[in-house]
Design a protein around this motif. Structure first.
Motif, PDB file in Angstrom:
ATOM      1  N   THR A  76       0.862  -1.174   0.000  1.00  0.00           N
ATOM      2  CA  THR A  76       0.000   0.000   0.000  1.00  0.00           C
ATOM      3  C   THR A  76       0.901   1.227   0.000  1.00  0.00           C
ATOM      4  O   THR A  76       2.088   1.141   0.310  1.00  0.00           O
ATOM      5  CB  THR A  76      -0.940   0.010   1.224  1.00  0.00           C
ATOM      6  N   GLY A 110       6.236   2.180  -1.561  1.00  0.00           N
ATOM      7  CA  GLY A 110       5.118   1.705  -0.750  1.00  0.00           C
ATOM      8  C   GLY A 110       5.605   1.016   0.511  1.00  0.00           C
ATOM      9  O   GLY A 110       6.791   1.059   0.865  1.00  0.00           O
ATOM     10  N   LEU A 124       2.201  -5.092   3.625  1.00  0.00           N
ATOM     11  CA  LEU A 124       0.997  -5.264   4.421  1.00  0.00           C
ATOM     12  C   LEU A 124       1.291  -5.968   5.736  1.00  0.00           C
ATOM     13  O   LEU A 124       0.520  -5.881   6.690  1.00  0.00           O
ATOM     14  CB  LEU A 124      -0.032  -6.060   3.628  1.00  0.00           C
TER      15      LEU A 124
END
Length: 319
Positions: free
Chosen positions: A43, A59, A62
């Motif tokens: 993300t 990014g 997770l």
């Protein structure tokens, strides 16, 4: 004759067979699943396109919010291929824009680790697809703010329009939402006015010569979500106020409507140019729209009654 008939039947059978196995084209406007990303699921990544190639990278994973990434991938002809890693510090919440055929990737946030404190960034590295290489060091930085402090940020917006790039909004190291916009021409940064509320995590898209900045969060505690739309003209570098907007940028002289509820325009913009008119009645604004018309300057005595200018000049109607 029988041989000819057999060939006709054979051709007809093959044609029908091929047509039966041809996947039908999707109707325009429908979504279809594409080829899955080959990198680590993440993300807060960043993306850009150059020609017919898309690039995705940076990014955070997770599995843990403290592990930022610096890998980059390109997507071309249905295939994902890993390219050279981003040369700067791994980060998430960065932005990217393209000028010419060079991509610029920067800003963002690196969370703290056991050996390093967290860090907000204001640097930009360049990627040249013709060589497949990144610049070894940052090629530019966001300029300091009005107080001379670093303009580092994360969750900002960036877009390219008419051979210029724009970066703005976001959240600062002090956890404040930002209300600014900077223009980059390839060598120099210039600060511009942004009419909307301070925000981060906003969305931006470009249509023709205009950029649309909308949505986002205005509070550091994620308690205030925005639904406004701000339209930026890349030619004039002026803003279109949303319909019914009653706020007027500071530094512009306000003129009260007359008894008929109509505003007077005494001056027009630089070189006599204005791009927007707002009509009023006694109950407020009736409509707001782009005209793209050039007007000649008029003296105070020759001023037009009714429409007002909303441009870079110091005159705008008081709504």
């Amino acid at each position: 004759m029988k041989y000819f008939s057999f060939l006709v039947y054979l051709v007809a059978f093959i044609a029908c067979h091929d047509d039966h196995h041809t996947e039908p084209e999707l109707p325009q406007g429908q979504w279809t699943e594409s080829h899955p990303f080959k990198g680590i699921p993440r993300t807060g990544g960043v993306s850009f396109t150059i020609g017919d190639v898309a690039y995705v990278g940076l990014g955070r994973t997770l599995s843990t919010a403290t592990e930022a990434l610096k890998d980059f991938w390109m997507y071309k002809d249905t295939t994902w291929t890993r390219i050279a890693d981003f040369p700067g510090t791994e980060r998430y919440g960065a932005v990217a824009f393209v000028l010419g055929n060079i991509a610029y990737v920067g800003t963002g946030y690196t969370p703290s680790t056991k050996n390093q404190a967290d860090e907000f960034h204001h640097d930009f590295y360049a990627y040249d697809p013709s060589t497949g290489k990144w610049s070894d060091t940052p090629v530019t930085y966001l300029p300091p703010d009005a107080q001379g402090e670093s303009n580092a940020r994360k969750d900002a917006i960036a877009f390219s329009l008419n051979n210029k790039a724009y970066v703005g909004t976001g959240i600062s190291p002090k956890n404040h939402a930002l209300k600014d916009l900077y223009c980059f021409d390839g060598s120099t940064w210039t600060e511009l006015y942004f009419p909307g509320e301070a925000r981060y995590g906003a969305s931006v898209f470009v249509i023709d010569d205009k950029a649309v900045i909308c949505l986002g969060t205005s509070g550091a505690n994620k308690t205030s979500y925005l639904a406004d739309v701000n339209i930026f003209d890349g030619i004039t570098q002026e803003w279109s106020p949303p319909p019914g907007k009653s706020e007027i940028p500071s530094g512009r002289r306000r003129i009260r409507p007359d008894s008929a509820g109509l505003c007077h325009s005494f001056h027009f913009g630089q070189n006599g140019r204005t791009n927007q008119r707002i009509y009023h009645d006694r109950d407020g604004p009736v409509s707001s729209y782009l005209l793209g018309i050039r007007y000649s300057k008029r003296s105070l005595e020759e001023s037009q009654r009714s429409p007002c200018s909303y441009d870079k000049a110091d005159v705008c109607c008081r709504l």
